[in-house]
Design a protein around this motif. Sequence first.
Motif, PDB file in Angstrom:
ATOM      1  N   LEU A 118      76.626  15.254 -30.981  1.00 39.56           N
ATOM      2  CA  LEU A 118      76.877  16.396 -31.869  1.00 39.56           C
ATOM      3  C   LEU A 118      76.913  17.687 -31.070  1.00 39.56           C
ATOM      4  CD1 LEU A 118      74.340  15.362 -34.653  1.00 39.56           C
ATOM      5  CD2 LEU A 118      76.812  15.009 -34.671  1.00 39.56           C
ATOM      6  N   ASP A 119      77.726  18.638 -31.561  1.00 36.05           N
ATOM      7  CA  ASP A 119      77.809  19.943 -30.891  1.00 36.05           C
ATOM      8  C   ASP A 119      76.530  20.752 -31.079  1.00 36.05           C
ATOM      9  OD1 ASP A 119      80.368  19.425 -29.994  1.00 36.05           O
ATOM     10  OD2 ASP A 119      81.303  20.273 -31.777  1.00 36.05           O
ATOM     11  N   GLY A 120      76.034  20.789 -32.269  1.00 37.85           N
ATOM     12  CA  GLY A 120      74.835  21.568 -32.580  1.00 37.85           C
ATOM     13  C   GLY A 120      74.564  21.491 -34.066  1.00 37.85           C
ATOM     14  N   PHE A 121      73.493  22.144 -34.469  1.00 39.32           N
ATOM     15  CA  PHE A 121      73.101  22.116 -35.876  1.00 39.32           C
ATOM     16  C   PHE A 121      73.383  23.462 -36.519  1.00 39.32           C
ATOM     17  CE2 PHE A 121      70.196  18.978 -33.912  1.00 39.32           C
ATOM     18  CZ  PHE A 121      70.648  17.862 -34.588  1.00 39.32           C
ATOM     19  N   SER A 122      73.753  23.428 -37.789  1.00 39.06           N
ATOM     20  CA  SER A 122      73.970  24.645 -38.575  1.00 39.06           C
ATOM     21  C   SER A 122      72.734  24.899 -39.431  1.00 39.06           C
ATOM     22  CB  SER A 122      75.186  24.482 -39.482  1.00 39.06           C
ATOM     23  OG  SER A 122      76.346  24.266 -38.721  1.00 39.06           O
ATOM     24  N   SER A 123      72.693  26.056 -40.034  1.00 45.36           N
ATOM     25  CA  SER A 123      71.577  26.422 -40.898  1.00 45.36           C
ATOM     26  C   SER A 123      71.781  25.845 -42.293  1.00 45.36           C
ATOM     27  CB  SER A 123      71.471  27.942 -40.987  1.00 45.36           C
ATOM     28  OG  SER A 123      70.500  28.298 -41.938  1.00 45.36           O
TER      29      SER A 123
END
Length: 182
Positions: A118-123
């Motif tokens: 995964l690229d990253g996490f969102s809020s």
Amino acid sequence: QGSQKRSNSTPETPRPKRVPSSRSPYGLFSPGSFSPSVTPSQKYSSRGGRGEVVASFGSVQGLAWRGHGGCSVKLFGGPEQNLTKPYKFMFQKALDVREALAGRVEELGEVLRRHHGLDGFSSTALPAQEPVTVLGQISCDGNGKLNARSVLLVGDREHSGGAQIPLDLSELPEYSLFPGQV
């Protein structure tokens, strides 16, 4: 037929509303009638054998524990993460427990991100029109039972600041969740 004497009642000397009866059933069931005396009995004060083992399960006479196969204990993590003094289980402060759980969620999130690429996490607090990946824990809305209408996602601290959002599971054919699941 004798004359009945009537007591005079004045504001200075009011007539009692209830006359205490010696045969009241409340006296028989008062706390005082069930309470033990304050002085311990002679049996208790003269007892012996305090601290002795009176029953045991299995044979423990002369039992010695030895390891086989060259096993050794290895501590993981730095010395500051390991216990270095006696520790009372379940006597932690609530804030310390929260910090430990939040740290564990962040560690698991990093492992999941790397494993799934995964690229990253969102809020969880920000609305999005396109699919996003968020990190958080499954929680219940407060009624105590987890069902399709009571599931919440509590976002992690780093990305979501702990914001909660309800999850709509009505369109899923099947799911398996438990409170605390990351």
